[in-house]
Motif scaffolding. Structure first.
Motif, mmCIF file in Angstrom:
data_model
loop_
_atom_site.group_PDB
_atom_site.id
_atom_site.type_symbol
_atom_site.label_atom_id
_atom_site.label_comp_id
_atom_site.label_asym_id
_atom_site.label_seq_id
_atom_site.Cartn_x
_atom_site.Cartn_y
_atom_site.Cartn_z
ATOM 1 N N SER A 37 33.471 43.833 46.549
ATOM 2 C CA SER A 37 33.087 42.889 45.505
ATOM 3 C C SER A 37 33.722 43.240 44.164
ATOM 4 O O SER A 37 34.162 42.347 43.419
ATOM 5 N N ARG A 38 33.790 44.529 43.860
ATOM 6 C CA ARG A 38 34.287 44.921 42.534
ATOM 7 C C ARG A 38 35.802 45.082 42.487
ATOM 8 O O ARG A 38 36.446 44.737 41.489
ATOM 9 N N TYR A 39 36.397 45.614 43.556
ATOM 10 C CA TYR A 39 37.820 45.971 43.491
ATOM 11 C C TYR A 39 38.687 45.232 44.490
ATOM 12 O O TYR A 39 39.919 45.401 44.486
ATOM 13 N N GLY A 40 38.098 44.446 45.375
ATOM 14 C CA GLY A 40 38.890 43.757 46.374
ATOM 15 C C GLY A 40 39.109 44.607 47.607
ATOM 16 O O GLY A 40 38.588 45.722 47.706
ATOM 17 N N PRO A 41 39.878 44.113 48.594
ATOM 18 C CA PRO A 41 40.100 44.841 49.850
ATOM 19 C C PRO A 41 40.675 46.218 49.586
ATOM 20 O O PRO A 41 41.504 46.413 48.688
ATOM 21 N N LYS A 42 40.288 47.201 50.439
ATOM 22 C CA LYS A 42 40.789 48.571 50.239
ATOM 23 C C LYS A 42 42.226 48.678 50.733
ATOM 24 O O LYS A 42 42.701 47.917 51.543
#
Length: 422
Positions: A417-422
């Motif tokens: 949610s905060r940083y997008g896909p890892k």
């Protein structure tokens, strides 16, 4: 209140510097924090540009062991992160400073405004985990300003804590800096609800996952094997002098019918020698094992740190120390091996697992040697009773597994949610 807090931290720093002249343990913490800023900067400069950092903080060794399943699960799921592990206490740092699961291990700097600024400014962690407790205002403030995702897990609250007093808004402000708090029990949930904390949930206690993992991975200890004969073995874990006062009488009475492996909480050679002299029969220290003499020994003293959790595999019953003093030590490490438990009847009420195990019949409390003798005699004479308590404790561990998976599932969603896909 912030001014008072900061003055308190400054006073603590001064007191630690004075106490370091008298306490080797405190001296380790004071010396270990010297030059930390430069070492931390050197570590950060050696990382690839923009490599994200996950910060894990444990007060001491017990909290580290509690948090270890999450550290290792995070490392497995997010191999692209560098993991920084901090401790407050030397009893955690000195024992786990070479832990291979973290990329950098150090003391947490004392929580002054200046220290917290450079600490967070250097690391700029993307995510920070606080294990069980340890709430430091300036560190949390700077992490929040950095945009760090701040989580606490295996957290447990009690009504007497300042967070829940009407006059302690400063401490509630610290809790509000956490993006999410994973608590151990329903009481903690209710307490957070009472102060209208915005983000918390029930995950359970990751210690169950840790001790179960230890039991699954336990390897035979070749140097201990000769001690194991056809006699039952009592494992006395993390014992203090108050525990030994109760134990020695019983062990002497049971000589020839059982053996004991004794792991003191603190390794004091002179004290161990006095215990050896008070015990009838042959006592031997692990550090002084001669070849071929263990089978004839009655009592084995473990005069090192770090073996206890694996020693329980050799027991048929366990005495857990600390409850005649400041507080009961780890009961779960023994319970996961299916050992019936006994401990003192005083300082155990803060430990939910101890209360649970007593209620289920897997653990008993005693106030003196006579009562302890009765408990052990029942286990020696009544195999069905011992086996019943054993099954109870094993089942209790299995019923409480899964906190790590619950936490990591939420961590995945928070990071996405905060940083997008890892």
């Amino acid at each position: 209140m912030t001014l008072i807090y900061n003055l308190g931290i400054q006073l603590m720093a001064w007191l630690m510097s004075v106490a370091a002249y008298f306490s080797p343990k405190i001296r380790l913490g004071v010396e270990g924090r010297k030059g930390l800023k430069a070492r931390l900067q050197h570590f950060k400069d050696g990382l690839p540009a923009h490599k994200p950092i996950a910060l894990f903080h444990a007060a001491s060794l017990g909290e580290f062991e509690q948090g270890r399943p999450v550290i290792e699960a995070f490392k497995a799921q997010y191999p692209g992160y560098s993991i920084v592990l901090t401790f407050f206490s030397p009893s955690g740092y000195e024992i786990r400073k070479n832990y291979s699961g973290a990329d950098f291990i150090c003391y947490l700097p004392l929580d002054t405004p200046a220290n917290s600024r450079w600490f967070v400014e250097i690391l700029k962690p993307r995510i920070a985990f606080f294990i069980k407790y340890e709430f430091w205002y300036n560190i949390l403030q700077n992490l929040e300003q950095n945009g760090t995702l701040i989580l606490s897990f295996s957290t447990i609250f009690r009504p007497h804590q300042l967070f829940f007093k009407s006059y302690a808004s400063f401490y509630r402000e610290m809790l509000n800096k956490f993006d999410f708090i994973f608590v151990q029990n329903e009481e903690s949930m209710s307490l957070l609800a009472s102060i209208e904390h915005p983000s918390y949930g029930l995950a359970g206690d990751t210690r169950f996952d840790r001790v179960y993992s230890i039991a699954l991975q336990a390897q035979p200890i070749a140097s201990i094997e000769p001690f194991v004969t056809d006699l039952p073995i009592l494992i006395a874990g993390s014992v203090w002098s108050q525990d030994m006062e109760v134990l020695i009488t019983v062990l002497n009475q049971k000589k020839g019918r059982m053996k004991a492996i004794i792991a003191p909480h603190e390794i004091k050679p002179d004290q161990i020698q006095k215990w050896c002299e008070a015990l009838d029969g042959k006592s031997i220290r692990y550090s002084q094992l001669p070849e071929g003499s263990l089978a004839q020994s009655d009592f084995l003293f473990i005069d090192n740190i770090g073996m206890l959790s694996s020693l329980y595999q050799y027991g048929q019953m366990a005495y857990i120390g600390g409850s005649f003093g400041a507080g009961l030590h780890n009961t779960l490490e023994a319970a996961t091996f299916g050992l019936p438990l006994v401990f003192g009847n005083r300082a155990y009420h803060r430990f939910k697992e101890a209360i649970d195990l007593i209620g289920l019949g897997g653990a008993q409390t005693v106030s003196n040697s006579k009562e302890l003798d009765g408990v052990i005699e029942n286990w020696l004479a009544n195999e069905a009773a011992r086996q019943g308590a054993s099954r109870t404790n094993s089942a209790y561990i299995l019923d409480n597994l899964g906190a790590t998976e619950t936490i990591m599932n939420r961590v995945d969603s928070f990071l996405l949610s905060r940083y997008g896909p890892k």
